[in-house]
Motif scaffolding. Sequence first.
Motif, PDB file in Angstrom:
ATOM      1  N   PHE A 108      25.314   7.369 -19.152  1.00 34.23           N
ATOM      2  CA  PHE A 108      25.214   7.455 -20.611  1.00 34.23           C
ATOM      3  C   PHE A 108      26.554   7.806 -21.231  1.00 34.23           C
ATOM      4  N   PHE A 109      27.212   8.834 -20.723  1.00 34.84           N
ATOM      5  CA  PHE A 109      28.453   9.261 -21.357  1.00 34.84           C
ATOM      6  C   PHE A 109      29.594   8.273 -21.097  1.00 34.84           C
ATOM      7  N   THR A 110      29.583   7.621 -19.942  1.00 35.32           N
ATOM      8  CA  THR A 110      30.583   6.575 -19.712  1.00 35.32           C
ATOM      9  C   THR A 110      30.391   5.432 -20.699  1.00 35.32           C
ATOM     10  N   SER A 111      29.147   5.004 -20.878  1.00 38.97           N
ATOM     11  CA  SER A 111      28.853   3.937 -21.836  1.00 38.97           C
ATOM     12  C   SER A 111      29.147   4.392 -23.256  1.00 38.97           C
ATOM     13  N   PHE A 112      28.793   5.623 -23.566  1.00 41.27           N
ATOM     14  CA  PHE A 112      28.989   6.169 -24.905  1.00 41.27           C
ATOM     15  C   PHE A 112      30.469   6.143 -25.296  1.00 41.27           C
ATOM     16  N   VAL A 113      31.319   6.611 -24.403  1.00 40.09           N
ATOM     17  CA  VAL A 113      32.762   6.607 -24.673  1.00 40.09           C
ATOM     18  C   VAL A 113      33.282   5.177 -24.775  1.00 40.09           C
TER      19      VAL A 113
END
Length: 292
Positions: A108-113
């Motif tokens: 999630f956070f990789t995609s979010f960034v």
Amino acid sequence: MGVSSSDLTSDDPAASDLDAVERARRARIGDLSVLFVVPFVLVAVFALPIEARRAYAFSYTEPTVVTAFTAHYVHLTPTHLAGNLVGFVLLASVAYRLSVVAGRRRLFFTSFVTFLLAFPFVLSGLNLAIPRDAVGFGFSGINMALLGYVSVVLVTVAEDCFGADGTRYGPALFFASTSYIVALVLPPSVTAIGLAAIGIVVAIPYGHAAARRSSRTLRGTVGHALATPGYSELLGVCAVVLLAYPIAGFPRPTPGGPRINVYVHFLGYALAFLVVHVFLLVDRRVPPVART
């Protein structure tokens, strides 16, 4: 030899559970803090003078690398800003919760960034494929990327928790959702019906293959998910979001109404779906030890 209280605490199961709960609570607070950076930035940019905001919008006739990025954080009216803020809070919260359930918090956070930092350049660049004398701005394209992410991770949850075949249900959902978007955007016509039908025709074989390869039928998977405490509410919210949010994200153009760039909205949705789905396909083929 005396025993310190810290030695007793480290061997106490109850204390270990409390420590785990406290770490989880702190992690959630940290995650929410990261997510709320986006509303803060959007509001801060909106507080700039209108002239400055217009200067940071993306002109298709005079594009620059700077405005290709900044335009996605610029809003010129309170209504536009409020709509994107509500959309972001809704989509980000659902995407985050799904990711935690699926054990994909890092994804999630990789995609979010990636959506925040890379997608603005990609979406602005692809916008230039359609020459026109216009100016683009707004966070909607990134919001639609979050919608694409929700779609993929929803299938991942169904695969990991309920034995569905995510490698084939994913494409089936994508083509079916594309048909749904076509029906929302285009007025009734032979062309619209034909395009929507093509999406459904392509989706059906994927769905049929997924049903054969899954441990349960589609109806059985849905029934089991709805009967599982905690999952029924979450999956119900996801279903409502996937059906309702495109109505706001892909409104049918009306004469004299606001010009909404449904092209960039679809690009955001489709690119995020494709990137995350392909990543998960590769990740499934990596041995657990190597992945760790």
